[in-house]
Each structure stands twice: as C-alpha cells, then as structure tokens.
Design a protein around this motif. Sequence first.
Motif, PDB file in Angstrom:
ATOM      1  N   TYR A 143      -2.995  -5.275   6.658  1.00  9.14           N
ATOM      2  CA  TYR A 143      -1.629  -5.704   6.993  1.00  9.14           C
ATOM      3  C   TYR A 143      -1.588  -6.981   7.830  1.00  9.14           C
ATOM      4  CZ  TYR A 143       0.135  -1.269   5.221  1.00  9.14           C
ATOM      5  OH  TYR A 143       0.461  -0.227   4.418  1.00  9.14           O
ATOM      6  N   TYR A 185       3.341   5.066   5.497  1.00 10.69           N
ATOM      7  CA  TYR A 185       2.125   4.323   5.183  1.00 10.69           C
ATOM      8  C   TYR A 185       2.262   2.845   5.522  1.00 10.69           C
ATOM      9  CZ  TYR A 185       1.100   8.655   2.837  1.00 10.69           C
ATOM     10  OH  TYR A 185       0.879   9.972   2.576  1.00 10.69           O
ATOM     11  N   CYS A 186       3.363   2.480   6.147  1.00 10.99           N
ATOM     12  CA  CYS A 186       3.616   1.061   6.402  1.00 10.99           C
ATOM     13  C   CYS A 186       3.188   0.701   7.824  1.00 10.99           C
ATOM     14  CB  CYS A 186       5.080   0.721   6.196  1.00 10.99           C
ATOM     15  SG  CYS A 186       5.414  -1.025   6.489  1.00 10.99           S
ATOM     16  N   LEU A 217       0.798  -1.224   0.000  1.00 15.58           N
ATOM     17  CA  LEU A 217       0.000   0.000   0.000  1.00 15.58           C
ATOM     18  C   LEU A 217       0.835   1.281   0.000  1.00 15.58           C
ATOM     19  CD1 LEU A 217      -2.903  -1.009   2.394  1.00 15.58           C
ATOM     20  CD2 LEU A 217      -2.878  -0.975  -0.086  1.00 15.58           C
ATOM     21  N   CYS A 218       2.153   1.122   0.220  1.00 13.55           N
ATOM     22  CA  CYS A 218       3.022   2.302   0.221  1.00 13.55           C
ATOM     23  C   CYS A 218       3.374   2.735  -1.193  1.00 13.55           C
ATOM     24  CB  CYS A 218       4.311   2.002   0.983  1.00 13.55           C
ATOM     25  SG  CYS A 218       5.259   0.682   0.197  1.00 13.55           S
ATOM     26  N   ARG A 219       3.016   1.899  -2.173  1.00 16.18           N
ATOM     27  CA  ARG A 219       3.494   2.163  -3.527  1.00 16.18           C
ATOM     28  C   ARG A 219       3.178   3.558  -4.051  1.00 16.18           C
ATOM     29  NH1 ARG A 219       3.309  -0.341  -8.332  1.00 16.18           N
ATOM     30  NH2 ARG A 219       2.135  -2.066  -7.544  1.00 16.18           N
ATOM     31  N   PHE A 220       1.997   4.062  -3.703  1.00 10.84           N
ATOM     32  CA  PHE A 220       1.606   5.363  -4.246  1.00 10.84           C
ATOM     33  C   PHE A 220       2.499   6.468  -3.700  1.00 10.84           C
ATOM     34  CE2 PHE A 220      -0.717   7.904  -0.995  1.00 10.84           C
ATOM     35  CZ  PHE A 220      -0.606   7.016   0.069  1.00 10.84           C
ATOM     36  N   ALA A 221       3.208   6.156  -2.599  1.00 13.14           N
ATOM     37  CA  ALA A 221       4.076   7.158  -1.993  1.00 13.14           C
ATOM     38  C   ALA A 221       5.508   7.031  -2.500  1.00 13.14           C
ATOM     39  CB  ALA A 221       4.047   7.009  -0.478  1.00 13.14           C
ATOM     40  N   ILE A 261      -2.824   5.857 -10.122  1.00  9.88           N
ATOM     41  CA  ILE A 261      -3.094   5.180  -8.860  1.00  9.88           C
ATOM     42  C   ILE A 261      -4.291   5.860  -8.178  1.00  9.88           C
ATOM     43  CG2 ILE A 261      -2.108   4.688  -6.564  1.00  9.88           C
ATOM     44  CD1 ILE A 261      -0.251   3.327  -8.304  1.00  9.88           C
ATOM     45  N   SER A 279       0.837  19.548  -2.124  1.00 11.32           N
ATOM     46  CA  SER A 279      -0.152  18.666  -1.508  1.00 11.32           C
ATOM     47  C   SER A 279       0.554  17.579  -0.680  1.00 11.32           C
ATOM     48  CB  SER A 279      -1.099  18.059  -2.543  1.00 11.32           C
ATOM     49  OG  SER A 279      -0.416  17.605  -3.664  1.00 11.32           O
ATOM     50  N   TRP A 280       1.755  17.199  -1.077  1.00  9.06           N
ATOM     51  CA  TRP A 280       2.566  16.336  -0.209  1.00  9.06           C
ATOM     52  C   TRP A 280       3.508  17.266   0.552  1.00  9.06           C
ATOM     53  CZ3 TRP A 280       2.220  10.874  -0.544  1.00  9.06           C
ATOM     54  CH2 TRP A 280       1.570  10.348  -1.671  1.00  9.06           C
ATOM     55  N   GLY A 304      -3.853   2.561  -2.182  1.00 11.63           N
ATOM     56  CA  GLY A 304      -2.504   3.054  -2.470  1.00 11.63           C
ATOM     57  C   GLY A 304      -1.789   2.244  -3.538  1.00 11.63           C
ATOM     58  N   THR A 305      -2.383   1.134  -3.945  1.00 13.95           N
ATOM     59  CA  THR A 305      -1.682   0.300  -4.922  1.00 13.95           C
ATOM     60  C   THR A 305      -2.637  -0.329  -5.916  1.00 13.95           C
ATOM     61  OG1 THR A 305      -0.051  -1.441  -5.236  1.00 13.95           O
ATOM     62  CG2 THR A 305      -1.618  -1.750  -3.446  1.00 13.95           C
ATOM     63  N   ARG A 341      -7.693  18.474  -4.317  1.00 15.13           N
ATOM     64  CA  ARG A 341      -7.158  19.825  -4.527  1.00 15.13           C
ATOM     65  C   ARG A 341      -8.170  20.721  -5.229  1.00 15.13           C
ATOM     66  NH1 ARG A 341      -2.240  19.760  -7.844  1.00 15.13           N
ATOM     67  NH2 ARG A 341      -1.968  21.878  -7.135  1.00 15.13           N
ATOM     68  N   ASN A 400       6.585   5.570  -8.505  1.00 16.34           N
ATOM     69  CA  ASN A 400       5.756   6.496  -9.264  1.00 16.34           C
ATOM     70  C   ASN A 400       6.431   6.965 -10.548  1.00 16.34           C
ATOM     71  OD1 ASN A 400       3.605   6.400  -7.491  1.00 16.34           O
ATOM     72  ND2 ASN A 400       4.379   8.087  -6.250  1.00 16.34           N
ATOM     73  N   ALA A 401       7.745   7.125 -10.495  1.00 14.13           N
ATOM     74  CA  ALA A 401       8.447   7.628 -11.676  1.00 14.13           C
ATOM     75  C   ALA A 401       8.570   6.544 -12.741  1.00 14.13           C
ATOM     76  CB  ALA A 401       9.824   8.148 -11.290  1.00 14.13           C
ATOM     77  N   GLU A 456       3.388  20.754  -9.451  1.00 11.71           N
ATOM     78  CA  GLU A 456       2.568  21.720  -8.712  1.00 11.71           C
ATOM     79  C   GLU A 456       3.177  23.126  -8.705  1.00 11.71           C
ATOM     80  OE1 GLU A 456       1.135  20.435  -4.844  1.00 11.71           O
ATOM     81  OE2 GLU A 456       0.659  18.457  -5.648  1.00 11.71           O
ATOM     82  N   THR A 479      -6.140  12.500  -4.543  1.00  9.92           N
ATOM     83  CA  THR A 479      -5.421  13.693  -4.083  1.00  9.92           C
ATOM     84  C   THR A 479      -5.652  14.859  -5.044  1.00  9.92           C
ATOM     85  OG1 THR A 479      -3.716  12.242  -3.200  1.00  9.92           O
ATOM     86  CG2 THR A 479      -3.145  14.558  -3.400  1.00  9.92           C
ATOM     87  N   HIS A 507      -3.543   8.763  -5.942  1.00 13.65           N
ATOM     88  CA  HIS A 507      -3.094   9.971  -6.651  1.00 13.65           C
ATOM     89  C   HIS A 507      -4.281  10.709  -7.267  1.00 13.65           C
ATOM     90  CE1 HIS A 507       1.113   7.991  -7.292  1.00 13.65           C
ATOM     91  NE2 HIS A 507       0.957   8.462  -6.076  1.00 13.65           N
ATOM     92  N   GLU A 517       1.767  24.992 -11.583  1.00 21.86           N
ATOM     93  CA  GLU A 517       0.329  25.264 -11.592  1.00 21.86           C
ATOM     94  C   GLU A 517       0.036  26.622 -10.956  1.00 21.86           C
ATOM     95  OE1 GLU A 517      -1.256  20.657 -11.287  1.00 21.86           O
ATOM     96  OE2 GLU A 517      -1.636  22.036  -9.630  1.00 21.86           O
TER      97      GLU A 517
END
Lengths: 368, 519, 479
Positions: free
Chosen positions: C337, A73-74, A18-22, C131, A295-296, C154-155, C141, A27-28, A328, C137, C134, A331
């Motif tokens: 988890y 997020y872990c 679930l941490c993947r989005f972070a 995702i 936003s982050w 998140g995944t 905004r 992400n890149a 951002e 989010t 994302h 923007e």
Amino acid sequence: MLKKFHKEIEYGTYCPKLCRFACPVANATGNETQTPWGRMTLLHLVGEGALNWNREVSLSTYRCTTCMLCREYCDHEIEVPAVMLAAREKAVADRMQPQESAEFERFFSERHNPMGDDLAARLRTLLPSSLFNPDAQVVYFPGCVMIYNYPQTIKNTFRVLEAMDINYVACYDAEVPCCGVPLHDQGYQEAFAKNAQELGRKLSKAKVIITGCPSCAYTLKVQLPQAGVQLTDRIYHMTEFLAPLVAEGKLPIRRPYTKRLIYHDPCYLGRYLHVFDQPRQLLNEVCREPIEEFSWHRQKSYCCGGGGGIPVTNPVMARDIAQKRLVEVHEGEKKSLVTACPSCMRAFEKADDSVEVLDVVDVLARCI
Amino acid sequence: MHIAPGQASEKFLRAVTKVVGSDHISLADLDRLSYSRDLNPVSNLSTNEGRFGPMPDAVVWPADTQQVVQIVKLAAEHRTPIIAFGAGSGVCGGTVPLRGGIILDLKRLNQIIKLDEDSLAVTAGAGIIGQHLEMELNRKGYTMGHFPSSVYSSTLGGYLAARSAGQLSAKYGKIEDMILGLEAVLGTGEILRTPATPRASLGPDWNQVLIGSEGTLAIITEATCRIRPYPAERRFASFVFPGPSEGTEAIRQIMRHELRPAAIRLYDELDTVLVGTSSKNEESSESFWNAIPISQFGNFVKSVAPGLIRRTERFFGKRADLINLLEKFATKGCLLVMTFEGESDLVADEETLATELCEKLGGVNHGPEAALRWWNNRYHVSYKQSKVFYHGAIVDTIEMATTWDKLVPLYEEVRKAVRDMAFIMAHFSHAYLDGASVYFTFVTAAPSVEKAEQAHRAVWDAAATACQRVGAAISHHHGIGYTKARFMSEEHGQMMRVYEALKREMDPAGILNPGKMGL
Amino acid sequence: MTRKATRKTTNVELLNQLRDVLGGRRVSRGETDRINYGRDLWPRSLLEVRKGQVPHQPEMIVWPETTEEVSRVLRICNEMRVPVVPFGAGSGLCGAAQPMCGGVVLDAKRMARIERIVPETQMIVCQTGIIGAHLETELNRHGLTMGHFPGSFGTSTLGGYLATRSAGMAATGYGKIEDMLISMQVVLADGSVIRTRTAPRRATGPDFNHLFLGSEGSLGVITSATMRAHMLPEARVFRALSFKKMDAGLNAVRRMLRAGLRPVIARLSDEADTLTTLHALGVEAKDCVLLLVFEGRAVRIDLEMKKALAITRELGGRDFGEATAQRWYGRRNSEQYRQSPLMTDEKLLLDTVEVSTVWSNATHLYTAMRKALSKKVSVLGVMPHAYPEGCSLAFTIIGRAGRADDLAAYDAVWKLALDTAAQAGGAISHAYGIGRLKFDRLAQQNPAAVELLRGMKRRLDPNDILNPGKLAPCTEGAC
C-alpha cells in the motif's frame, strides 16, 4: 459532493486493489469496473475532466452493496460506501441516476415505504391491539421488510417476549413505517432527511427502541443523527435486547432446537453495529447441534446481496451474490440458514427457494 | 554376417571428418554395429540371435559445442539424420538409428567446466558419465543425488534428454529438478543457452521443453545442475506391510508429512521375495533369477511350446521346491525400504516420524538390514537381466506413474492384464506428494526371436491399455524412444500438435533423431 | 515480428457474434469497462492515469464461463483477426495484460469453479479465473494449503500465476507456481482445446506445461489446472535477526539452506529497507534485518530454527526475537500500500525491480544494482526469496512523478536497471514476468530463446491474435 473524498478517490486509483477478493460485487460479476479500484478510477477521471459524468459512470457507483468488507482489507482505511453514496447523491442532483432508481423513489414517496402498501394496516392485523401504544417508552420498530415479508417473525418476537413475561414492549405502527434507508442508499438525501424528520416526531417519546432489522437499527442510531434527527441513544437490535435476558434463564425452553443451523452475520448488524456474539449466544442456548460457521464470518462476514439498494438497481447481481453465499449452505449435511436480518432473509429466499431461512427469533419461538 | 554400407553421402562424411578430424569419426562396421543398439530388450533379443537392426552410417565423436554446431549444420544441409548418443544405456531404443545417419557420441564433451561451491552448482559437458561426475563431486564434498541404476554407463546429457530419475529422487529430485541452465544445439545449428539461475520468470522454460525430448529437438551439449553437500549421515529403515495398499498408504503419509527420505521403495509380495526381508534371505535373493521355473507359473505354462519349456528349463532348472519357497514368502507381505540422508539431527527427526507413521499403519519394523542390503545391491538389477537374455527369454520393465487414488488400481490392473502372458512383479520406487510410480518387471519367453518380439509387444500393449484405462503416465523415467512411440498419441492426445510444432520450429530439416517419440 | 494480421470485419459483427456465444450480459463495450480494462498495475500506467489518460483501451470485454465458450470466442476472433488479451485480475506489474493493440479482453474471472478437491492426493482441479485468496480459502477448509502467496494474493488469479510464472512470498518453502502445477488445459488461438495430463511425473517427452507457463497469454489461454497442495502446517515459528552488512545476511541464508533447512520465508532487508519499510510496519530492529518463518511440525521447525540461530550466531548476527518478526508477519501486506500516499501526497512513483542470480554472484549483483540505481532514484533493497543455489533481489525504486517528462525518466531508470542487472549476471525477472516492460531487454539478452518463442507463436497463433504487441512492439497501423 465528491471533493471531500479526494484522498479516497486518489488512493483508490493508485491502490493495489487487494480488497477485490472480498468485494461481493466484484466476485459476482468478475468485472474490473466493479471493484473499488475501478469505481475510484472512474471518479478520478471525472475529476480530471478526462471522462464525462454520465449515467454509465453513475451506474457503477450504484453497484456497491455498502457491505464494508473491502474496508477489512484496506490498509488505506478507505470507506468505499461513503464515497459511493456521495456519488449517488450527486447523480440524483444531476439527474444521472439509473432509471430504476428514479422509479423507486417515486414509488416510495406514495406510501412512505418501499413496499407500496399500507404497512401500518398490515401490522395491525398481526398483533393484538393492546400491543400498539403510541406513548410507550419501549418501542419495537419492526421495519418494512419484516412487516411485508416476515409477519410470522413479528408474531414470534412477541410470543418470545410474552414467554419471558416481558409486557412493556409496544409495537410501532405509525404511518411512516420506514427508517428511510432505501432512500439513503439510492442517493435521495433530501427525501431521506424529510423522512427522518417525520420519524423523529413519531419516535420522540421512545426511551428505548428495539428493532429486528439491522439496517433500521443502524439508520435510526447513526444515519438519522447525521441528518439532524436525534432519537434516544438506547437503540438496540432484538438480539442485543434478548441475549442477556435469555442468559439469565428468562426464556422457558420446552424443547431444544435439533436441526442443523449455519449462522449468517448481517453486514449492518456485524461490521456496522459490532453485534456478533448475541445472536450466537441466543442460538447456543436453544440448539442441540453446534451452530456452524461460514468460512467468511463475524467481522469478515460476506454480503447477502440485499444491501446498498442493489436489489432495486441490479436485481440479477443481487441474486448472484446471494447464491455465492449459499454455496456453503448446500455443502455437507442438510442445514438451515439462520440470520438476524429480514433483508438478508429476503435476499437469500429470492435467490434460492430450496434453502430454509430463519430469523434467530423464529428459532427461539420454536423452542417455547 | 553382412552389414550393408551406409546411405550418407561421401561429401557429407568428408565434411564431417574435416570438422572432427579422422580420428574422431568411424565408418567401421564394428563401430556401426556397436552403436546400432542400446539396452532395449528387443535389441538384446535380436543380438542374442545374431541379428541386427538398422545401422548408423558413421559414428562421430565431436570435441566441443562448436563442432556439434558445424556437424548439425552439415547434417541439415545434407538431410542426414543425426542421433545424439550418451552411453547407450537407454531401454526404449531412443538412440537406435532407425533411418541411418550419424551417431553423435558426446562422450568427449566430458569436462567439469565449473564447480560453484557457494551456489551448489556444477557445470559440465553433456558427455560426462554420471559416476565420473558423482565421484568428482564426492571428492570435493558434494553429491548430485542422481543415481539411476545405469549411473556407471550413462551420461549427464542422456539424463537430461531422457528425463531421467534416480533412486534417491524423493530427496534430491529428478533430473528436471536439478537443472539450472543448459546449452543446446538446435536442428538449425543455432545455440540455445538458458541462464543458469535458481529461478526466473522469463517466458517458457526451454530447459523443461528440451528435457525429455530424447534428441528430437536439440542436442544438449552442456548443463549446469544443482548439487548438494555430501550427506553427513545416512540412515536405513525397513518395514513389512501386509499388502501393497497398506504399504503405499505409509508412503503417502510420509510424503504428505513433508518427509523427504532419500530412497523409499515398496516391493510387492513377489518382489519382496526377490529382495528378501532380512539379511538371512541373501541366498534366495541372489539366486532368484537362476531359480524361478517360470514354466510352472499359472497360465504361462499353457502358452509355451514344449521345446521352449526345455529351453527355459536349461536356464531355470527343475526347482519345484523354489515355487513353494516363493509361495511361502509371497504371503509374507510387502517390504518397504527407506534411506535418510543429510545433517544428523534432521535425519534423525525424519526417521523418527517415518517410523512412527509406518508403525501406526501396521508396518512391522525390520530394522536397517534389508534397506542396507538394498543399498549395497542397488545397481545389481541390471546385471541380473543378462542371464535371462542369455537363455533366450526376455525381461523388461514397465514403469508408470499415477496419483495416489489410482496407484493400487494401476498396480492391480496392469498385473491382471499381463499375468496370463508373463511372469510379473512390481515395486513402488518414486514417491511424490500427489502420487508415486510403480515399476513392473516381467519375464516371458517364446520359441523364436520373432515370437518373443510379438510376446513382448503384446505384454506392452496390454499394459498400456490398462494404464490408459486407469489414467496413468505410460513412462515414469525410462522414456519413450521408439519401442513405446506407438503410445504417444494416446499419452498426449492433441498436445502432440504442440510437440510437432516444437519439432518443426527447432528442427525444420527433420534431422534430429527421426522416427522417435511418435513424431 | 510485426503484426501482419489485419481486421476483416467491423466491430458490430464481432459484437453480435460474441453475444451469440455469451449473451448480452457477458459482453461489454461500455466506456467505463473499456477504461478499467485499459491498464493493469504496471506503475508506468499510473503516470498516465494521473493525467487522465488510459492509453490502451480494448474495444470489448468478454466474460466466458467455460472452456467451450473460450474456444468459441477465440475461433470468432481468430476468424476475424481480432486481438484477444487473456486477463485474470489485472495485478501484473509489467503491462502484460494491457490491450496494446485494442481488441477483446477475455476476462477469466467468471471461470472460477472448483471442479474437484481430492485431499487424499493433495490435488485440486479448478478453472483458472479463481482468485488466489478464494482458492486458498477453499483448500484451507479441506485442511490443505497451496502455499502460494504473492503480494497480489487478493487480486490475482490462478491463470495469471501460471501465465506469468508467479512466485509467492513462501516460495522458499512451498516452491513456485511451476512446482505446484500438475496439469492444465489450454485453448489455442484457433479455438482448439489441448491439455497436459495428470500424473505426479512422466518421462514421455518435453514437459508441455513449461511452454505455456510464463507465456503471458501469447500462446494460448489456460482455462483449467490441476494443482498440488500441502497439508496445513501444524505450527509456525518466527524470528527477526539482523546483520551488519547485506553480505553477511546473504551468507547466513545461503548457509541455512545449504544445511537443508527449509524456512517458508527468509526475507532479508538492506539498511535502507529496514529503516523505511520495516520500521513503518513496526519492526524495531537495526541494520540488515532477516525475517525467518518456519512452518510445519512443531518438533521439526523448532529444530530447524535452532540450527538457523546457530548459523546466525556464528556469522555475528543479532537476534531481535520472535515478537518483532510476528509483528511484521501480521502486517506484511501493508507493503503493497505504499504507492497511493506517495503518488497522491508526495508526487512520487514507486516501482520494483526484481532479479535473480546464484549465490556466488548475489553480492556483486546487489552492489551493482544499488550503485547504479541510487544515482537516479531512492533505492530500498530486499532479498525476498532464497533457494539453495541463489536468491532473488528486489529493489524498490522511488522517483518523481509530478512532471511532464516523467514517463521518459521512468523508462530511462528501467533501462538502466535492466542493463545493470544483465551486465551483472542477473536474470532480469524473478517472478513478475516480462510484459511490455522487459521484453526488449530479454530479446537483446537471449535472442535465441526469444526467436524460439516467436517461432512457436507463429506456429500456434499464426494470425497473432493472442496478446499481440507484447512479443514485439505494436506497429503503426497493424491493429
């Protein structure tokens, strides 16, 4: 080296990712391998003997910026960077590290810094000689990236100090200019330890160390002791040092800063050293417009791509990460990015030269 | 009048007779004639002239799904078209037997099979008339919430096949929101049943593929639908806004605040005159269709022959005063009517906020009367049209849907495109989070049926071009049938390939309602 | 259906052609990538990976960035008869994204561009590789929310939601993914690009969205979608309630929805789930706990909560207050988890069977499932989503995962679960989809629907290149 991370590796292999989005690398690239889950799976399979430990596997461990956002997020509270750094150490020991990494280490060892230049000499041309005092108790440690890429920020730092009538801070100009974090990040723990010993000697007299570089601050404060070198326990980032003084009104503000700014929390300053408020306080003292936030931000700030040695081994990835962060900034109304870390500044500038990138100190200096 | 004999083979008809029994099949000319049309305006027009289009070979009334299966298998074997028929209230010619074959009237499949009160679900045969189903539900304390203006003369199967939407769609949803599960007979005679579950993730949702397919993919025989407790309270509100922009903005705000009025309808200036903003305008509303001298409307007058003017004056009368009346009212603004229903305290809350939003946006509160009057007359519109046809003119409705950003442009563009050819007015009658539908009514006339058909076609072509230009759906809830089939390729583009694949897969013999939907 | 397609070419040619389209960096055949694309989050795969096996490795992974690139990749693969598995973020729990027949995994995550947000129409147009977190989010905004919060938030990607017919935690309030979709763009196996059109509603034939929703990559690759969003809620209220028996809790939720209340979350635990899952999250309550969350206007949600509490009192429920429920809400993702510690420390495997049914059958289905499954595994029962007509029921099942015959035991438990659900009148998947896990049971339960699906697959993908091995087991030698 990886034995002690059994829990991390197993949990990571079975985790819900679930941490993947972070994860800035995930992400890149959009690549499953570049998620903590993917990297842990590989290490698990290596541990099971199902996968050979080779350069391709080791390369995946070099694709972590050590930003620690995943940790936020872990639920298992796994610290992925520690596992990745241990794996890199193993890669170096087994000569499985990426070629770029090996070359970098050779380059570093020539001048004891990642720039391949005589940084001490450069530094001495920047500031009056009166500011260099090897016996000083309060020492400013500029850090390699700052010396090489942002000499103006160093000048600005001393201009600000001078404006505040602070004359007891001396500049560190020894032949060992680097805190050693680049070696640490690439898995060269032995070389890092050696560098640490040197630094320990050079900085033994300092009672207070101030630096403009969060990675330097974290390394001197936390990682040097882990390598057996204990410096003073009064090590601060420049914003920590300045914020209470400016709050007292010590900084004579001639004109407020009028342009729009958005503040980027450097990972090492924020998540690692928990310094979130001081840079914002300093900016709020001098800026007319409210400081914008990504936003982050704060505890959940997003990496610039410059950490974890990524620019050495994966420069394109570093650029992609920085560009994601800069979306951002582009923007809404035109604004400049302000941060408090020369590595972040460098990462952003390399990724996009259309954005003005400033250090908090640069902003202060423009107001005096 | 001569009606040609049907094309279906005797062998086939004998076999079908054997399935349903001789009482439930008719080859009689009069039955064939009655089933040759639905309520589409072109059919109406022809009928008025005493002309008839294509005829079915026979009309068949199956008793149950098994009979439908057998008939479909026979039809597939004999390559005979088969057109599922509910109550023939369609306005796009969906059930017109373009290529002959048999009309399968499903009205005998009209049982309420199960009322599951705990699950708020009713299972019924596809042939049940909407109002019968509703009355039965009301008796038990429920409502289906599906109220198309054809509710007295339309069936559950027809709603599903034609993707119907009722007047209270904002609260109760459209027919596709009400479906839980259905039973349908494919063109192969295979029965497809979808499980009646509130929600499942089991691949494509065949309910939603069959809904709207207008009998081209399968014959829906039974359905399980959502129902709701009969509302404890119903409230009415009306507001007048300066123009359509302000009025639609109020609707948008109401929807984005997650309010769910049962009905929410905004009339443009002309339509507002028709409906009237208060109970005192009863007369103008009632008399509108008798009174408006369309021959005196703008450019329209130039395009009609003197003979036609005489003819239409028979119908409209020489009431120039009414023009003035119309103009006076036309500047009076746009009427918004709303109804709210459900548990009293929840309804009160919705009405309060809706009122607040309307007033904030410049709406003048006209109290409950106009909305109440709309409620009482809500099915009358269909009756008004008869008089127009009786007098040889043609009236039709164009209902399109688009997102909020394009709604007023759509309204204006279509009006602009059609204005020179017909008298046109509009209301906005189904609202969503992301947009709404606009419902145009146009009236035109011509010296002959042929000319009227041409005029009708020209209006639709112009409207469709405007629709395409703005970016809207060519039909919000009337469907396609054959009168709009020519717009399908523009409407769906390459997606028609998928429709064709569905058609070949579900109806390999091509017997189900051929010639429709642009297939 | 068996796989007829046979490969026409060697993978060097394939690699070269794909590189011509995507460049070297967005095509990989590296071992580490093949390993990590060899599984999704189907718990069965954990039994394999624990033993050092990753059974279904693809030959290559590609990362297209545009619909045009997807189209070109599919054209190449269709020409060469190479399987293509569309892939989002690999969080599926039924093995739908596993490359059963090898071939190319098409990872959509680099197609994550938001093309347009139109706050006025509450719409967002974006590529489907984005995702979920994302996307949310970005909407936040702009003062909007999509309201789609699956556990995998998140995944998981928008394309994954659409392809598997996902439903999020707040489905009771905001609806499921099909309620949020307005229109989408799909690339078919031959590379042709088709799209459904944007309008709030249309009565112009079948709703083609619904053919591709839930098709799990077997009919086309969804590359772009226009979604509905809602205004961000002004306020949120919480409550933890409890009922002596599951039946009473189910009845309470049914009554609330029937009255027209619209909680965004109504989640009912059975006694076992309360004592384990909820207690671990700090929810100190007893019996069958109902967690209620309302979002929206403050006045409205206070009113709705008041009515919900009245129903609860009437049915003999207890009130554990706001703070208890808030504690759960704050840690709600922790539930995801549970797997790792069980696998690592206890040699146990956890999985979830989620089914749905109408209210009149809910208690029967719940009882039948619990009774049947309890003979083989530990069972925690939850009603995670409710609708006015019925609900879903999810059973967390925990069984052993340390022995050689675990895979067989796993399959046997699942067979029992699906058979029981089907016999007790449940739909065998509420929101997780079918994948490899449930397809055979579905085919048994609704052969007509499955034949239609296969028929459509034959027509839209005659060479069976799209996610093969899912709508039928992969036959030996076919791929």
